[in-house]
Design an enzyme around this catalytic site. Structure first.
Site, PDB file in Angstrom:
ATOM      1  N   ASP A   1       0.842  -1.194   0.000  1.00 53.97           N
ATOM      2  CA  ASP A   1       0.000   0.000   0.000  1.00 53.97           C
ATOM      3  C   ASP A   1       0.878   1.245   0.000  1.00 53.97           C
ATOM      4  OD1 ASP A   1      -3.193   0.547   0.787  1.00 53.97           O
ATOM      5  OD2 ASP A   1      -1.836   2.222   1.135  1.00 53.97           O
TER       6      ASP A   1
ATOM      7  N   GLU B   1      -6.797   2.087 -12.499  1.00 53.60           N
ATOM      8  CA  GLU B   1      -5.497   1.971 -13.135  1.00 53.60           C
ATOM      9  C   GLU B   1      -4.687   0.807 -12.558  1.00 53.60           C
ATOM     10  OE1 GLU B   1      -3.446   5.607 -12.771  1.00 53.60           O
ATOM     11  OE2 GLU B   1      -2.026   5.125 -14.351  1.00 53.60           O
TER      12      GLU B   1
ATOM     13  N   CYS C   1     -15.059   6.317  -3.667  1.00 54.52           N
ATOM     14  CA  CYS C   1     -15.467   6.367  -2.259  1.00 54.52           C
ATOM     15  C   CYS C   1     -15.408   7.795  -1.738  1.00 54.52           C
ATOM     16  CB  CYS C   1     -14.564   5.481  -1.418  1.00 54.52           C
ATOM     17  SG  CYS C   1     -14.582   3.778  -1.964  1.00 54.52           S
TER      18      CYS C   1
END
Lengths: 66, 340
Positions: free
Chosen positions: B54, B127, B182
């Site tokens: 992440d 992407e 979101c």
């Protein structure tokens, strides 16, 4: 003509292609997958696949969140 | 094995299945809402080797749905991959968990999925998913797409050579800004738990060698409109003209080196990536920046604030500039304070 879209009965103009239906429903085809009578219709064939009375359609909105 | 006794009792797993899970390697791309929920289930199930990737850090607005993280993590702005790694190690110390604070891009994606038995999608953008699709199809690694926004979510299991890939179904990546995220449409935790529960169920089947049990559909769910629908997918649903799995042209992997500055959709933020990754010296940087703004640093990142902008810098030289979606402005800000 009468079709089922995501399980709900809808009346749409006669003679629409998949592409024309997507435009008719104003769905923004860039993020949509279409299944017609159990078969995925690839994007490249939307213009050439005509819809017929009684078609079962699934329109799936592509999302990228998470 | 006591900790796994109840899932060993389950006939679908059994002792042989549990042993296979303990030997399995999974790469998890993204460690936010989907990724965190996926990671927790994998760790509790005893998947032996979990790699978490992440690029982001934890914010207060994440806490409604990102189940691994706490207020203390948001306060400290912990990198998600590190906070998740620490939480998973506390949940299950018998497996190997590695958190990597890095960007998944053209340069990194293939090495991040290499060696995995399975890749799980916990990312938050199109992407990265197209990159993961290319990398996994190219390497022949199954991956499980999952995504959610609002109360709507969807998932699909991709087994290269057997099922359609993401591009068979959604050939072109939606143009930036055309889809809800979101950050524009909101999100509730129940859809995250629903999508990830479906993803992990498929993962358990794949990792224990039970491909015949896979769902075989594109599942899409709207928890607010009470709609649970499946689009059937089979080998016949593959598109022979698919650029990725049909013709093996990996266009996303072949793309020229991605833009070094990337507007993060819906977040009013821009990510800046230096052309060459040079480790930042936070001590030196803090001493320099504290004269022109406020600085907070921990072992993983440094947050620098001026009146107009907030920039979070990572050790690898990456930065997320908040308060603008103007790529040029963000690049200018980075160049001014960090260097170009």
């Amino acid at each position: 003509m009468n079709v089922l879209i995501n399980g709900a009965p809808e009346i749409i103009p006669d003679g629409l292609t998949v592409a024309a239906l997507v435009a008719h429903l104003d769905l923004g085809g860039g993020r949509l997958a279409v299944e017609r009578n159990g078969e995925i219709v690839p994007r490249g064939r939307w213009e050439s696949v005509p819809l017929a009375d009684g078609d079962k359609l699934e329109l799936v909105h592509f999302v990228g969140g998470g | 094995m006591e900790r796994y006794s109840r899932q060993i009792l389950f006939s679908g797993i059994g002792e042989a299945g549990q042993r296979r899970l303990l030997e399995s390697r999974v790469t998890l791309i993204g460690c936010g809402a989907l990724g965190g929920a996926l990671a927790e289930m994998l760790a509790r199930a005893g998947v032996g080797f979990i790699r978490l990737v992440d690029r982001d850090f934890i914010e207060w607005s994440n806490l409604n749905r990102q189940v691994l993280f706490t207020e203390a993590d948001a306060e400290a702005r912990m990198p998600k991959a590190i906070a998740a790694q620490n939480r998973l190690r506390a949940i299950n110390s018998e497996i190997e968990v590695t958190g990597l604070v890095t960007d998944v891009n053209v340069d990194t994606v293939e090495s991040l999925v290499a060696g995995a038995d399975l890749v799980l999608d916990g990312t938050d953008n199109f992407e990265t998913r197209y990159l993961v699709n290319d990398a996994c199809v190219k390497a022949g690694i199954p991956w499980i797409y999952g995504a959610a926004v609002g109360a709507y979510g969807m998932t699909m299991t991709i087994v290269p050579g057997e099922t359609p890939c993401l591009r068979c179904i959604f050939e072109e990546m939606p143009p930036v800004g055309t889809a809800q995220t979101c950050d524009t449409a909101g999100i509730i935790l129940p859809i995250i738990q629903t999508v990830t529960a479906a993803q992990v169920s498929e993962a358990l089947k794949l990792l224990t060698g039970q491909r015949e049990k896979l769902r075989g559909t594109l599942l899409h769910i709207d928890l607010w409109d009470n709609s649970y629908r499946n689009v059937k997918l089979s080998a016949g649903s593959r598109n022979p003209e698919c650029p990725c799995c049909g013709q093996r042209r990996f266009e996303f992997l072949a793309a020229a080196h991605e833009a070094l500055a990337l507007s993060l959709c819906g977040r009013n933020s821009v990510q800046i990536r230096p052309a060459k990754s040079v480790p930042l010296d936070f001590v030196e940087l803090e001493a320099r920046l504290v004269r022109v703004g406020s600085v907070r640093a921990n072992e993983h990142l440094l947050v620098f604030r001026t009146d107009d902008h907030e920039m979070t810098l990572f050790r690898d030289g990456r930065a997320i500039v908040k308060g603008t979606s103007d790529v040029q402005a963000a690049r200018g800000f980075y160049a001014k304070y960090v260097g170009s």
